[in-house]
Write an enzyme that holds these catalytic residues in place. Sequence first.
Site, PDB file in Angstrom:
ATOM      1  N   ASN A 199      -8.351  -3.074   8.658  1.00 17.49           N
ATOM      2  CA  ASN A 199      -8.902  -3.348   7.328  1.00 17.49           C
ATOM      3  C   ASN A 199     -10.033  -4.370   7.389  1.00 17.49           C
ATOM      4  O   ASN A 199     -11.090  -4.179   6.779  1.00 17.49           O
ATOM      5  CB  ASN A 199      -7.816  -3.899   6.405  1.00 17.49           C
ATOM      6  CG  ASN A 199      -7.070  -2.802   5.662  1.00 17.49           C
ATOM      7  OD1 ASN A 199      -7.639  -1.768   5.346  1.00 17.49           O
ATOM      8  ND2 ASN A 199      -5.799  -3.030   5.390  1.00 17.49           N
ATOM      9  N   HIS A 248     -11.237  -1.686   3.556  1.00 11.86           N
ATOM     10  CA  HIS A 248     -10.001  -1.188   2.977  1.00 11.86           C
ATOM     11  C   HIS A 248      -9.990   0.341   2.835  1.00 11.86           C
ATOM     12  O   HIS A 248      -8.968   0.990   3.023  1.00 11.86           O
ATOM     13  CB  HIS A 248      -9.822  -1.849   1.605  1.00 11.86           C
ATOM     14  CG  HIS A 248      -8.403  -2.008   1.196  1.00 11.86           C
ATOM     15  ND1 HIS A 248      -7.797  -1.136   0.330  1.00 11.86           N
ATOM     16  CD2 HIS A 248      -7.468  -2.929   1.551  1.00 11.86           C
ATOM     17  CE1 HIS A 248      -6.536  -1.525   0.152  1.00 11.86           C
ATOM     18  NE2 HIS A 248      -6.313  -2.602   0.874  1.00 11.86           N
ATOM     19  N   GLU A 261       1.705  -0.518   4.825  1.00 13.35           N
ATOM     20  CA  GLU A 261       1.467   0.315   6.013  1.00 13.35           C
ATOM     21  C   GLU A 261       2.772   0.555   6.751  1.00 13.35           C
ATOM     22  O   GLU A 261       2.802   0.700   7.958  1.00 13.35           O
ATOM     23  CB  GLU A 261       0.415  -0.333   6.915  1.00 13.35           C
ATOM     24  CG  GLU A 261       0.340  -1.830   6.830  1.00 13.35           C
ATOM     25  CD  GLU A 261       1.346  -2.526   7.725  1.00 13.35           C
ATOM     26  OE1 GLU A 261       2.331  -3.063   7.161  1.00 13.35           O
ATOM     27  OE2 GLU A 261       1.158  -2.548   8.949  1.00 13.35           O
TER      28      GLU A 261
HETATM   29  P1  GH3 Z   1       1.579  -5.832  12.917  1.00 10.60           P
HETATM   30  O1  GH3 Z   1       1.116  -5.111  14.120  1.00 10.60           O
HETATM   31  O2  GH3 Z   1       2.382  -7.028  13.231  1.00 10.60           O
HETATM   32  O3  GH3 Z   1       2.279  -4.918  11.970  1.00 10.60           O
HETATM   33  O4  GH3 Z   1       0.250  -6.351  12.191  1.00 10.60           O
HETATM   34  P2  GH3 Z   1      -0.409  -5.787  10.885  1.00 10.60           P
HETATM   35  O5  GH3 Z   1      -1.788  -6.305  10.801  1.00 10.60           O
HETATM   36  O6  GH3 Z   1      -0.267  -4.320  10.838  1.00 10.60           O
HETATM   37  O7  GH3 Z   1       0.540  -6.368   9.763  1.00 10.60           O
HETATM   38  P3  GH3 Z   1       0.268  -7.308   8.527  1.00 10.60           P
HETATM   39  O8  GH3 Z   1       1.556  -7.287   7.755  1.00 10.60           O
HETATM   40  O9  GH3 Z   1      -0.268  -8.612   8.982  1.00 10.60           O
HETATM   41  O10 GH3 Z   1      -0.851  -6.573   7.672  1.00 10.60           O
HETATM   42  C1  GH3 Z   1      -0.653  -5.398   7.015  1.00 10.60           C
HETATM   43  C2  GH3 Z   1      -1.915  -5.057   6.304  1.00 10.60           C
HETATM   44  O11 GH3 Z   1      -1.802  -3.792   5.636  1.00 10.60           O
HETATM   45  C3  GH3 Z   1      -2.245  -6.046   5.231  1.00 10.60           C
HETATM   46  C4  GH3 Z   1      -2.532  -5.229   4.001  1.00 10.60           C
HETATM   47  O12 GH3 Z   1      -3.703  -5.617   3.367  1.00 10.60           O
HETATM   48  C5  GH3 Z   1      -2.671  -3.840   4.536  1.00 10.60           C
HETATM   49  N1  GH3 Z   1      -2.319  -2.816   3.555  1.00 10.60           N
HETATM   50  C6  GH3 Z   1      -1.178  -2.691   2.859  1.00 10.60           C
HETATM   51  N2  GH3 Z   1      -1.248  -1.648   2.026  1.00 10.60           N
HETATM   52  C7  GH3 Z   1      -2.478  -1.078   2.191  1.00 10.60           C
HETATM   53  C8  GH3 Z   1      -3.149   0.052   1.607  1.00 10.60           C
HETATM   54  O13 GH3 Z   1      -2.630   0.762   0.758  1.00 10.60           O
HETATM   55  N3  GH3 Z   1      -4.404   0.335   2.036  1.00 10.60           N
HETATM   56  C9  GH3 Z   1      -5.007  -0.444   2.999  1.00 10.60           C
HETATM   57  N4  GH3 Z   1      -6.230  -0.105   3.368  1.00 10.60           N
HETATM   58  N5  GH3 Z   1      -4.398  -1.498   3.542  1.00 10.60           N
HETATM   59  C10 GH3 Z   1      -3.158  -1.830   3.159  1.00 10.60           C
HETATM   60 MG    MG Z   2       1.708  -3.510  10.575  1.00 11.72          MG
END
Ligand code: GH3
Ligand code: MG
Length: 301
Positions: free
Chosen positions: A185, A190, A220
């Site tokens: 992201n 996004h 996610e």
């Molecule tokens: P890890 O490998 O530990 O899982 O790291 P990560 O970066 O995947 O996990 P983290 O929980 O730090 O971040 C998850 C991100 O997912 C943050 C959030 O903004 C993004 N996200 C959540 N829902 C959505 C969505 O619907 N669309 C997008 N583009 N991003 C999303």
């Molecule tokens: Mg993750």
Amino acid sequence: MARILIVNDSALEARILMDELSRSGFQVENARDGEMALAMIDSFQPDVIIADIVLPRLNGWDLARRLKENVDTSDVPIIFASSSENKSDRFESLKAGGSDYITKPIDYEELLLRIEVALRHKISIDSLKRREGILRAGSVRDTLTGLYNRRYFDQKLTEELARVDRFGSMLALMMIDIDHFKHINDTYGHLVGDKILINLAGRLNQRVRATDTICRFGGEEFALVAAETDLKGAFVLAEKIREIVSAEAYVISDELTINVTASFGITECRKHNETVQSLIDRADKALYQAKRNGRNRVEWQ
Ligand code: GH3
Ligand code: MG
């Protein structure tokens, strides 16, 4: 323009009726018997059917019964037209599924009125059904990916746990979380992240069997409820999904492809004192382990 199907084996009667109704602004077709009417239903999609009772091959009552049996045609109102004043014929017509009955010779003013009533009824049923469909689809599906949503997941897992309780069947839960998604992201934006979620959901769907339910658990993170599956089975399934998720890069545009991996936590139901929460907690713990042990891997609890 409302569509009316006239089921009448007399060409002359049908012609007169068709002319009258066309003049009143309806789109009209004629079937000469019940079988022919059944064959025309799909393509013509009538809003109202006006049928004789005595017909060659399939008579009007049998036609009505056949239409009522089929969910796609059960709401089409049928007005029976008959020269019989007989009470038992009128009763039988209603019992067969007819919504109305009119005697010949037909009084067109009366027929038009009865058609209006039937149409009003049909329109309100159609709109109720549509609204119900939208509500149902909207409340269980995640709008971005089209997968089942968290609400549906909770309901499904509760149901499956009840089955384990009652029948001693097996049940496994899998939590799937994209690795370093925040980085994707942050780097590409996004919208690119969203594209990846959609693509990944499609890949997950490839592996889903009739006994599996795949949901977007949140952000996610995805969850898979696998009925009739133990921990060993869940591990094999998770490895296959891990492969599908990571094998091919995600094509965002002609210039941009991104590699994605995910981590997996799995657990199986242990019969005693198992709850939705205890299952999720264990699968989450396994997922955390997978992250800690280097990501792009499957761990279990
Ligand atoms: P890890 O490998 O530990 O899982 O790291 P990560 O970066 O995947 O996990 P983290 O929980 O730090 O971040 C998850 C991100 O997912 C943050 C959030 O903004 C993004 N996200 C959540 N829902 C959505 C969505 O619907 N669309 C997008 N583009 N991003 C999303
Ligand atoms: Mg993750």
